[in-house]
Write a protein that holds these residues in place. Sequence first.
Motif, short mmCIF file in Angstrom:
data_model
loop_
_atom_site.label_atom_id
_atom_site.label_comp_id
_atom_site.label_asym_id
_atom_site.label_seq_id
_atom_site.Cartn_x
_atom_site.Cartn_y
_atom_site.Cartn_z
N UNK A 65 0.81 -1.23 0.00
CA UNK A 65 0.00 0.00 0.00
C UNK A 65 0.84 1.28 0.00
N UNK A 66 1.99 1.24 0.66
CA UNK A 66 2.83 2.43 0.70
C UNK A 66 3.37 2.85 -0.65
N UNK A 67 3.50 1.89 -1.57
CA UNK A 67 3.98 2.20 -2.91
C UNK A 67 2.85 2.65 -3.85
N UNK A 68 1.61 2.42 -3.43
CA UNK A 68 0.46 2.83 -4.25
C UNK A 68 0.06 4.27 -3.94
N UNK A 92 8.57 0.51 -14.23
CA UNK A 92 9.57 -0.57 -14.43
C UNK A 92 10.38 -0.90 -13.18
N UNK A 93 10.47 0.03 -12.25
CA UNK A 93 11.27 -0.22 -11.05
C UNK A 93 10.41 -0.58 -9.83
#
Length: 330
Positions: A65-68, A92-93
């Motif tokens: 969730x933190x990356x969304x 891509x990363x």
Amino acid sequence: MLPDQLHGAAADGSVVFRKKLSRLQFCRFMAGHPTCIVAMEACGSSHYWSREMARLGHQAKLIAPGYVKPFIKRHKNDAADAEAIVEAAQRPTMRFVETKSEEQQSRAIVFRTREQLVNQRTELVNALRAHLYEFGHVAPQGIGHLRRLAEVVEDENTELPELVREICGDLLDQIDQLTGRLDALKKTIDALSRKGETSQRLQTMPGVGPIAALAIETFAPPMETFKCGRDFAAWLGLVPLQKSTGGKQRRGKTSKMGQRDIRRLLIVGAMAVVQCASRKGAPEGSWLARIMAKKPRMLVAIALANKMARGIWAMLTKQEDYRNPAMVRA
């Protein structure tokens, strides 16, 4: 996607469809949909849905969730969240969460249940200490001093009101019941750790017991996902938090941004090794002896936990038991 909100996008990011479906409708929709990548936010049921998508022939990807959150444009709702998940998955990363198997989730339930029972027992012991403290009876913290509290309750010569004695006796009965359940779970964990080859290999490392081995096998992704042992230690949050800027290196405390259960158990195991070395003496000229001579004990334990994490990565990637202890050799 979310369990009830779908956002379809092409490879160039253009929107193909937006749908709001029930779980049953979602299963039917994906069963008839051509093979595709299904990105989901990692949550309580995401691993189940990931396995279901794989069974239907799709490729499932789970995102923390933190990356969304950075991809949500403005207002937060299910449709905006689903769109943000798709945009995050196309980077891509982007880092993805490995899907857990049913066996891993079963072991996780055993681990979580034990943790819950320990917390409940600790709460009851603290309540018992607080009640007796009000009548002048003091005992140190910890389950190891429970016998002293029980003697106060059971001794008829102690000046305790009968109502207090009755309530405290009930608390002691609840603590005994929880202790019995914890002992049964401990036997289950020991059996699981003896059954798995990975758990047996992990326990050859000093400071790693059955519970820590089960936690690593359950919560850690395959070690092949990390390029080196330091990446695994960083994933656990056992590296300094960097706030570097302008070419100046600034490092703070440990980041604590990774898997907290494994991190906590590795630090506890490292502290046990440090305490043993304090009593018996660390091998002369070893890394552990040098760092113990100039650093506080807690800092030594965290540094040793970092080395243990890197050693675990090496053991599991090379399929070797623990050898040439890093704390013995310089």
